[in-house]
Write a protein that holds these residues in place. Structure first.
Motif, PDB file in Angstrom:
ATOM      1  N   ALA A  26      -1.722  -1.408  92.708  1.00  0.00           N
ATOM      2  CA  ALA A  26      -0.401  -1.817  92.243  1.00  0.00           C
ATOM      3  C   ALA A  26      -0.038  -3.147  92.896  1.00  0.00           C
ATOM      4  O   ALA A  26      -0.500  -3.469  93.992  1.00  0.00           O
ATOM      5  CB  ALA A  26       0.626  -0.746  92.606  1.00  0.00           C
ATOM      6  N   LEU A  27       0.781  -3.932  92.218  1.00  0.00           N
ATOM      7  CA  LEU A  27       1.226  -5.216  92.747  1.00  0.00           C
ATOM      8  C   LEU A  27       2.747  -5.257  92.787  1.00  0.00           C
ATOM      9  O   LEU A  27       3.411  -4.699  91.907  1.00  0.00           O
ATOM     10  CB  LEU A  27       0.731  -6.377  91.879  1.00  0.00           C
ATOM     11  CG  LEU A  27      -0.779  -6.589  91.771  1.00  0.00           C
ATOM     12  CD1 LEU A  27      -1.076  -7.768  90.857  1.00  0.00           C
ATOM     13  CD2 LEU A  27      -1.409  -6.818  93.134  1.00  0.00           C
ATOM     14  N   ALA A  28       3.264  -5.921  93.797  1.00  0.00           N
ATOM     15  CA  ALA A  28       4.704  -6.186  93.838  1.00  0.00           C
ATOM     16  C   ALA A  28       5.002  -7.371  92.940  1.00  0.00           C
ATOM     17  O   ALA A  28       4.124  -8.175  92.624  1.00  0.00           O
ATOM     18  CB  ALA A  28       5.140  -6.477  95.275  1.00  0.00           C
ATOM     19  N   GLU A  29       6.264  -7.496  92.530  1.00  0.00           N
ATOM     20  CA  GLU A  29       6.659  -8.628  91.684  1.00  0.00           C
ATOM     21  C   GLU A  29       6.322  -9.947  92.362  1.00  0.00           C
ATOM     22  O   GLU A  29       5.948 -10.921  91.712  1.00  0.00           O
ATOM     23  CB  GLU A  29       8.161  -8.546  91.387  1.00  0.00           C
ATOM     24  CG  GLU A  29       8.673  -9.629  90.459  1.00  0.00           C
ATOM     25  CD  GLU A  29       8.123  -9.536  89.048  1.00  0.00           C
ATOM     26  OE1 GLU A  29       7.957 -10.593  88.418  1.00  0.00           O
ATOM     27  OE2 GLU A  29       7.847  -8.412  88.582  1.00  0.00           O
ATOM     28  N   ALA A  30       6.437  -9.977  93.688  1.00  0.00           N
ATOM     29  CA  ALA A  30       6.166 -11.210  94.426  1.00  0.00           C
ATOM     30  C   ALA A  30       4.689 -11.563  94.434  1.00  0.00           C
ATOM     31  O   ALA A  30       4.323 -12.681  94.812  1.00  0.00           O
ATOM     32  CB  ALA A  30       6.672 -11.075  95.867  1.00  0.00           C
ATOM     33  N   GLU A  31       3.826 -10.618  94.046  1.00  0.00           N
ATOM     34  CA  GLU A  31       2.395 -10.882  94.018  1.00  0.00           C
ATOM     35  C   GLU A  31       1.908 -11.267  92.623  1.00  0.00           C
ATOM     36  O   GLU A  31       0.720 -11.359  92.388  1.00  0.00           O
ATOM     37  CB  GLU A  31       1.633  -9.639  94.498  1.00  0.00           C
ATOM     38  CG  GLU A  31       1.945  -9.257  95.925  1.00  0.00           C
ATOM     39  CD  GLU A  31       1.373  -7.895  96.312  1.00  0.00           C
ATOM     40  OE1 GLU A  31       0.677  -7.840  97.337  1.00  0.00           O
ATOM     41  OE2 GLU A  31       1.613  -6.916  95.597  1.00  0.00           O
ATOM     42  N   VAL A  32       2.864 -11.497  91.727  1.00  0.00           N
ATOM     43  CA  VAL A  32       2.533 -11.803  90.335  1.00  0.00           C
ATOM     44  C   VAL A  32       3.031 -13.196  89.995  1.00  0.00           C
ATOM     45  O   VAL A  32       4.132 -13.590  90.369  1.00  0.00           O
ATOM     46  CB  VAL A  32       3.177 -10.769  89.381  1.00  0.00           C
ATOM     47  CG1 VAL A  32       2.949 -11.147  87.929  1.00  0.00           C
ATOM     48  CG2 VAL A  32       2.611  -9.377  89.658  1.00  0.00           C
ATOM     49  N   GLU A  33       2.195 -13.964  89.330  1.00  0.00           N
ATOM     50  CA  GLU A  33       2.613 -15.268  88.819  1.00  0.00           C
ATOM     51  C   GLU A  33       2.335 -15.299  87.326  1.00  0.00           C
ATOM     52  O   GLU A  33       1.499 -14.533  86.818  1.00  0.00           O
ATOM     53  CB  GLU A  33       1.881 -16.406  89.531  1.00  0.00           C
ATOM     54  CG  GLU A  33       0.373 -16.336  89.450  1.00  0.00           C
ATOM     55  CD  GLU A  33      -0.300 -17.384  90.316  1.00  0.00           C
ATOM     56  OE1 GLU A  33      -1.500 -17.638  90.091  1.00  0.00           O
ATOM     57  OE2 GLU A  33       0.352 -17.949  91.211  1.00  0.00           O
ATOM     58  N   TYR A  34       3.024 -16.170  86.622  1.00  0.00           N
ATOM     59  CA  TYR A  34       2.936 -16.186  85.158  1.00  0.00           C
ATOM     60  C   TYR A  34       2.248 -17.461  84.688  1.00  0.00           C
ATOM     61  O   TYR A  34       2.486 -18.547  85.213  1.00  0.00           O
ATOM     62  CB  TYR A  34       4.333 -16.065  84.552  1.00  0.00           C
ATOM     63  CG  TYR A  34       4.908 -14.682  84.733  1.00  0.00           C
ATOM     64  CD1 TYR A  34       4.816 -13.724  83.729  1.00  0.00           C
ATOM     65  CD2 TYR A  34       5.497 -14.303  85.937  1.00  0.00           C
ATOM     66  CE1 TYR A  34       5.311 -12.446  83.912  1.00  0.00           C
ATOM     67  CE2 TYR A  34       5.993 -13.021  86.134  1.00  0.00           C
ATOM     68  CZ  TYR A  34       5.900 -12.104  85.114  1.00  0.00           C
ATOM     69  OH  TYR A  34       6.387 -10.826  85.288  1.00  0.00           O
ATOM     70  N   HIS A  89      -0.215 -12.705  85.879  1.00  0.00           N
ATOM     71  CA  HIS A  89      -1.538 -12.726  86.507  1.00  0.00           C
ATOM     72  C   HIS A  89      -1.384 -12.385  87.986  1.00  0.00           C
ATOM     73  O   HIS A  89      -0.335 -12.628  88.580  1.00  0.00           O
ATOM     74  CB  HIS A  89      -2.187 -14.105  86.390  1.00  0.00           C
ATOM     75  CG  HIS A  89      -2.599 -14.480  84.998  1.00  0.00           C
ATOM     76  ND1 HIS A  89      -1.687 -14.706  83.982  1.00  0.00           N
ATOM     77  CD2 HIS A  89      -3.834 -14.666  84.456  1.00  0.00           C
ATOM     78  CE1 HIS A  89      -2.345 -15.026  82.874  1.00  0.00           C
ATOM     79  NE2 HIS A  89      -3.642 -15.011  83.137  1.00  0.00           N
ATOM     80  N   SER A  90      -2.451 -11.870  88.560  1.00  0.00           N
ATOM     81  CA  SER A  90      -2.444 -11.607  90.001  1.00  0.00           C
ATOM     82  C   SER A  90      -2.418 -12.921  90.754  1.00  0.00           C
ATOM     83  O   SER A  90      -3.160 -13.858  90.444  1.00  0.00           O
ATOM     84  CB  SER A  90      -3.688 -10.808  90.406  1.00  0.00           C
ATOM     85  OG  SER A  90      -3.822 -10.799  91.812  1.00  0.00           O
ATOM     86  N   TRP A  91      -1.573 -12.973  91.744  1.00  0.00           N
ATOM     87  CA  TRP A  91      -1.412 -14.171  92.569  1.00  0.00           C
ATOM     88  C   TRP A  91      -2.734 -14.563  93.242  1.00  0.00           C
ATOM     89  O   TRP A  91      -3.019 -15.737  93.429  1.00  0.00           O
ATOM     90  CB  TRP A  91      -0.335 -13.850  93.601  1.00  0.00           C
ATOM     91  CG  TRP A  91       0.009 -14.917  94.580  1.00  0.00           C
ATOM     92  CD1 TRP A  91      -0.177 -16.265  94.427  1.00  0.00           C
ATOM     93  CD2 TRP A  91       0.615 -14.748  95.857  1.00  0.00           C
ATOM     94  NE1 TRP A  91       0.286 -16.937  95.528  1.00  0.00           N
ATOM     95  CE2 TRP A  91       0.781 -16.033  96.431  1.00  0.00           C
ATOM     96  CE3 TRP A  91       1.053 -13.643  96.585  1.00  0.00           C
ATOM     97  CZ2 TRP A  91       1.340 -16.231  97.675  1.00  0.00           C
ATOM     98  CZ3 TRP A  91       1.628 -13.838  97.831  1.00  0.00           C
ATOM     99  CH2 TRP A  91       1.759 -15.117  98.361  1.00  0.00           C
ATOM    100  N   ARG A  92      -3.564 -13.577  93.548  1.00  0.00           N
ATOM    101  CA  ARG A  92      -4.752 -13.860  94.342  1.00  0.00           C
ATOM    102  C   ARG A  92      -6.026 -13.956  93.518  1.00  0.00           C
ATOM    103  O   ARG A  92      -6.757 -14.919  93.604  1.00  0.00           O
ATOM    104  CB  ARG A  92      -4.892 -12.802  95.439  1.00  0.00           C
ATOM    105  CG  ARG A  92      -3.702 -12.837  96.384  1.00  0.00           C
ATOM    106  CD  ARG A  92      -3.676 -11.683  97.345  1.00  0.00           C
ATOM    107  NE  ARG A  92      -2.421 -11.717  98.083  1.00  0.00           N
ATOM    108  CZ  ARG A  92      -1.340 -11.051  97.703  1.00  0.00           C
ATOM    109  NH1 ARG A  92      -1.362 -10.301  96.637  1.00  0.00           N
ATOM    110  NH2 ARG A  92      -0.229 -11.139  98.396  1.00  0.00           N
ATOM    111  N   SER A  93      -6.298 -12.935  92.704  1.00  0.00           N
ATOM    112  CA  SER A  93      -7.525 -12.979  91.916  1.00  0.00           C
ATOM    113  C   SER A  93      -7.392 -13.854  90.684  1.00  0.00           C
ATOM    114  O   SER A  93      -8.385 -14.207  90.069  1.00  0.00           O
ATOM    115  CB  SER A  93      -7.906 -11.557  91.475  1.00  0.00           C
ATOM    116  OG  SER A  93      -6.954 -11.056  90.539  1.00  0.00           O
ATOM    117  N   LYS A  94      -6.151 -14.203  90.319  1.00  0.00           N
ATOM    118  CA  LYS A  94      -5.848 -15.002  89.126  1.00  0.00           C
ATOM    119  C   LYS A  94      -6.182 -14.272  87.835  1.00  0.00           C
ATOM    120  O   LYS A  94      -6.172 -14.873  86.751  1.00  0.00           O
ATOM    121  CB  LYS A  94      -6.582 -16.362  89.158  1.00  0.00           C
ATOM    122  CG  LYS A  94      -6.370 -17.169  90.425  1.00  0.00           C
ATOM    123  CD  LYS A  94      -4.902 -17.423  90.709  1.00  0.00           C
ATOM    124  CE  LYS A  94      -4.686 -18.202  91.996  1.00  0.00           C
ATOM    125  NZ  LYS A  94      -3.266 -18.363  92.343  1.00  0.00           N
ATOM    126  N   ALA A  95      -6.487 -12.987  87.925  1.00  0.00           N
ATOM    127  CA  ALA A  95      -6.805 -12.189  86.737  1.00  0.00           C
ATOM    128  C   ALA A  95      -5.529 -11.628  86.122  1.00  0.00           C
ATOM    129  O   ALA A  95      -4.516 -11.449  86.800  1.00  0.00           O
ATOM    130  CB  ALA A  95      -7.749 -11.047  87.112  1.00  0.00           C
TER     131      ALA A  95
END
Length: 989
Positions: free
Chosen positions: A203-211, A446-452
């Motif tokens: 699971a990801l927090a909103e802060a770990e998500v970028e658009y 997208h995931s902030w880290r994996s960019k997926a």
């Protein structure tokens, strides 16, 4: 006439400033040695001792991830924090700085997994403790690396004792804070659709998500055959059309949503098909499906595609209540055999699509809420890697593509989700796919880290409720919750001192947080709306993560889903974590933790870890309250981070503290923007437009980065680049030159205002300017307006001193005799300027200011002084005729403008060769022509009756000592009266 060869050389009679302070800074070579001396004398501790007992100012450091080298965003952030603490210390407060790092969570774990993948090593085959040890070592490596880089940047702090979220005591505090939530019932386990990363399997927090903006997303129209419609029987056999950009969610569809007030149209094609679509969206639907609308039924087919006509009467959405439809794959039976109900959804609009929305409670928040309210539960068909379960009826493991490969690919991969993929192919095969394309443009998470890409996925998780009624926080007084008068506090307080809620107001985590957002000061003010809108509309806080590196959710759960709320058990867990770290939470310790009061067989140990934002949200507890850093206290005066932390650390700290302490852990929130490249574009390694602070320090020095960071309007997005840094370098050289002049001019000076005698008007004017500057700088420092602070300092040095005061008085400094009262007063004022300016500059140019101070006051082995131990200067308040001198400065500008063309045309070489005529009306009363000549640095000045300033070349002779062209010099090389007196005095001495 005297022979030139017999004339005396007066060079040895002129006072020429001397200083070892070089104009060439050599910062990259010099700064490391200065920083090493600070370490040697333990400057940070000396400052704490010097400020002991003073009013506290606490800036709590938001923890960066211990992951990679310092980048320009790190540099800006820490320079701002350093500037805050240094200016507060300079103003006499006790402003300690304890740096910290966030060491748990996905950023660290992902990097360790990357190393595993390079070695073709499977993380799941490595014992959890071993894997966590590698994560800990990886984090420690980057803590040590970043620490040295930040020290090199001149950041002053408790570097020998930073806080790390992976310290055992910190981990124990995080567990203890979690236990507060559990013991008060502010945790629950439930299933909701949340942001999920199939790549990272968590699971990801909103802060770990970028658009990211996509232009090639799929969009499809799917027909659901209506089997029952009690209010509009003629709809039976027609097809309700839904539109979606996530074809992969069709396999878990459980219902269709309609808008009660939406008007629907029944379209009929010339081959007998009937489609139900919102009237306002008929045009878009026809465009996507290539159907052509005709005026009336029965028109002949012209061979160019299907024709369609509209019903005579529209159908109101509310009439669809009780309607049911077949799932397109109902022939498969099982899950798909049950007709899908039509449910009223207040979220259904006619902005796009068809006005009918397919509901998948597994993969959408609105879907979940509406379906749950109508007794429809998630199917949990998608696994943690984003693929459908092996036993899923439609897309089971035996479902093959043309090459014989499994089609059970990740649901977000293009081959699976594309118009030609397996889902669309199967829908097309049964005649349910009315349109399919891959040209939809929208913003996708997208995931902030994996960019997926990420998906919404319904899974069992642990949540903090935002809208549950809370118990009063023990010990939280009313005055700590709100800024209220004594009468208001007494009126609103319960017997135990806790705040009584206003009548009718529910005390929930959301209402507490919103109340605190209203109380806290935000800089800039727009931060309040940003954070407030996020908290006001946010869902329950998802605390759980399905990873290995982090603080465990230390709960014991019963088979019915309830969890143990035993303070004694929790105390044993906290004590064990404090001693052994997160590895203490192990199945082998189950009976030990539960003790004799509970049967281990009746409980399950939770294996999830905490959201890393809960970790960082607890830092105020183990840093400000623990006592490990006795210089600190709770709450913090200020939190300072980038604007992305409104959805991150600012918010998690607010929620965590409001739930456990009844108020925010901070009184002010300062937000800075992001650093863009010179063209205003986001920095990216792939674009090659990044600026490394490490390289800038290596090439030009840390003080240049600091001057840049404190010169930009950091509250907005700002820029950096080669040309920008060159401009900063020019500013730095002007400041450095100011200090070099002061040091040279004050060589050998010993004295103070008591020795100055009568202060000339020009000096009084400059002192009044200094006093004004002093007030403005203090105001800017108090308000964290650092670009104004830096600009004021630079402008004062350049415009008021170098281009004006120093320029005018250099003749007095060089050529007046030793007993000159004007020269003595000038040097006295220079001394005041030195002591003020070196203090003002110290928080900005930390290395250069120290170099300046040590040049004038070198320390021997027994002394350990530093400019950074000093306090705000005491600037005298002196009377000055500001209007008069402002008028004279304006006239001086006009004279300089008039002289410049003659200098450019080489009619004269310097202003000393000029004879100037100025308008008599422009000269203030009481100012002599000689004073004007001194002010303008010209030979002579006369007054005219016109408004013009005129300049001619002087016919007077040049003094052999001061080089001024003056009427009292009989021939070139002779002395003027002033210089003759000075030489006589020097000769006599």
């Amino acid at each position: 006439m005297t022979d030139d060869s017999t004339k005396r050389d007066y060079k040895d009679t002129v006072f020429l400033p001397k200083t070892p302070f070089p104009m060439k800074a050599g910062l990259p070579q010099k700064e490391p040695g200065i920083e090493a001396r600070w370490r040697e004398i333990d400057l940070y501790r000396k400052l704490r001792e010097a400020r002991a007992g003073r009013e506290k100012f606490i800036l709590h450091d938001g923890p960066p991830y211990a992951n990679g080298d310092m980048h320009i965003g790190h540099a800006l952030n820490h320079i701002l924090k350093d500037m805050v603490c240094r200016t507060q210390n300079l103003m006499g407060k006790d402003a300690p700085y304890v740096p910290g790092w966030d060491c748990h969570g996905l950023p660290i774990e992902w990097k360790v997994e990357e190393q595993y993948r390079k070695k073709k090593k499977n993380k799941d085959e490595v014992p959890a403790k071993e894997f966590r040890a590698e994560c800990r070592a990886y984090a420690q490596k980057w803590v040590d690396t970043q620490r040295e880089q930040l020290k090199r940047l001149g950041i002053l702090g408790d570097w020998d004792n930073p806080y790390l979220t992976m310290d055992f005591q910190a981990e124990a505090t995080i567990v203890a804070e979690l236990c507060k939530f559990a013991e008060s019932g502010n945790l629950y386990r439930g299933s909701k659709p949340i942001m999920w990363s199939p790549v990272e399997k968590t699971a990801l927090a909103e802060a770990e998500v970028e658009y990211e903006d996509l232009t090639d997303s799929p969009q499809i129209d799917v027909a659901f055959e209506i089997t029952e419609c009690p209010n509009v029987p003629e709809l039976e056999g027609a097809h309700a059309v839904i539109w979606t950009t996530t074809p992969w969610t069709i396999p878990v569809n459980q219902a269709l949503a309609y808008g009660a007030e939406v008007q629907y149209d029944l379209l009929t094609t010339n081959d007998g098909k009937r489609y139900l679509v919102a009237f306002d969206l008929v045009g878009e639907f026809l465009t996507r499906t290539n159907l052509r609308l005709v005026d009336e039924p029965g028109m002949p087919d012209d061979g160019n595609g299907l024709l369609v006509w509209q019903a005579d009467k529209l159908i109101k959405g509310s009439d669809l209540a009780g309607t049911k439809a077949h799932h397109p794959m109902h022939h498969l039976g099982g899950f798909y055999a049950t007709p899908r109900p039509f449910l009223e959804g207040d979220f259904v609009t006619t902005d796009s699509g068809t006005g009918l929305v397919h509901m998948s409670p597994d993969h959408g928040e609105d879907d979940f809420d509406l379906c749950k309210a109508n007794g429809l539960n998630p199917a949990f068909a998608v696994m943690d890697d984003g693929r459908y379960r092996d036993d899923w009826l439609w897309l089971g493991a035996d479902d093959k593509d043309e090459d014989g490969k499994e089609r059970r690919r990740s649901v977000i991969n293009k081959p699976f989700n594309a118009p030609e993929g397996p889902i669309c192919s199967d829908l097309r095969e049964v005649g349910a796919l009315l349109s399919a394309s891959a040209d939809y443009q929208h913003s996708y998470p997208h995931s902030w880290r994996s960019k997926a890409k990420v998906i919404y996925r319904c899974t069992p998780q642990w949540f903090v409720p935002m809208d549950k009624e809370l118990e009063p926080v023990p010990g939280a007084k009313a005055s700590a919750l709100h800024e209220m008068s004594l009468e208001d506090i007494e009126a609103a307080a319960n017997d135990d001192g806790t705040l009584r809620q206003a009548q009718g107001e529910r005390d929930t985590l959301r209402t507490r947080a919103m109340s605190e957002i209203d109380r806290v000061e935000f800089i800039p003010p727009k931060g309040e709306n940003r954070l407030g809108s996020m908290v006001e509309g946010r869902p329950d806080w998802v605390l759980s993560r399905q990873r290995a590196w982090g603080v465990p959710i230390t709960l014991f759960v019963r088979p019915d889903g309830t969890y143990l709320q035993d303070p004694e058990v929790n105390a044993r867990i906290v004590a064990s974590v404090a001693e052994e770290g997160v590895d203490a939470w192990d199945e082998s310790r189950k009976a030990e933790f539960l003790g004799n009061s509970h049967n281990p067989d009746e409980f399950e140990m939770v294996t999830d870890i905490l959201d890393v934002w809960f970790d960082s949200g607890c830092t105020h507890a183990f840093v400000l309250e623990s006592g490990r850093w006795p210089d600190l206290q709770w709450p913090a005066n200020l939190y300072l981070e980038g604007s992305d932390q409104h959805r991150g650390w600012f918010q998690s700290s607010l929620l965590q503290s409001c739930a456990t302490r009844g108020r925010a852990p901070y009184d002010q929130v300062l937000t800075h923007g992001f650093t863009m490249d010179a063209k205003g574009k986001k920095m990216s390694k792939s674009l090659g437009n990044t600026v490394s602070p490490l390289q800038v320090m290596e090439q030009t020095g840390a003080d240049i980065i600091r001057l840049w960071a404190l010169s930009v309007d950091f509250t907005e997005d700002h820029r950096i680049g080669e040309e920008i840094l060159k401009g900063v370098g020019d500013q730095y050289r002007r400041l450095r030159n100011t200090f070099r002049y002061l040091l040279g001019a004050l060589n050998g000076f010993v004295g103070d205002m008591s020795d100055a005698g009568e202060i000339p008007e020009l000096e009084l004017y400059v002192l009044s300017l200094l006093s004004e500057l002093d007030g403005k700088l203090k105001k800017a420092a108090t308000e964290y307006d650092f670009n104004t602070y830096t600009r004021l300092l630079v402008d004062f040095c350049n415009e008021d001193l170098s281009a004006f005061f120093f320029d005018i008085r250099k003749d007095t400094l060089y050529c007046d005799g030793p007993s000159s009262a004007t020269r003595n007063a000038y040097r006295t004022v220079l001394d005041l300027l030195f002591h003020a300016l070196v203090r003002y500059a110290a928080p900005v140019l930390v290395f250069t200011a120290e170099e300046v101070w040590q040049t004038r006051y070198p320390q021997d082995g027994e002394q350990e002084g530093s400019v950074h131990l000093l306090e705000w200067p005491s600037v005298p308040q002196v009377p000055a005729n500001r209007a008069k001198w402002d008028q004279l400065r304006a006239l001086r500008e006009r004279v300089n403008e008039a002289i410049e063309p003659l200098r450019r045309e080489k009619v004269i070489r310097s202003s000393n060769e000029a004879t100037v005529t100025v308008p008599a009306s422009a000269v203030p009363e009481g100012v002599t022509d000689e004073q004007l000549a001194e002010l303008f640095i010209t030979g002579t000045v006369t007054r005219g009756q016109t408004d013009d300033v005129t300049v001619t070349k002087s016919t007077d002779h040049k003094c052999g000592r001061c080089w001024r062209l003056l009427p009292d010099v009989s021939e070139d090389g002779d002395l003027c009266g002033r210089c003759d007196d000075a030489v006589s005095e020097l000769d006599a001495a």
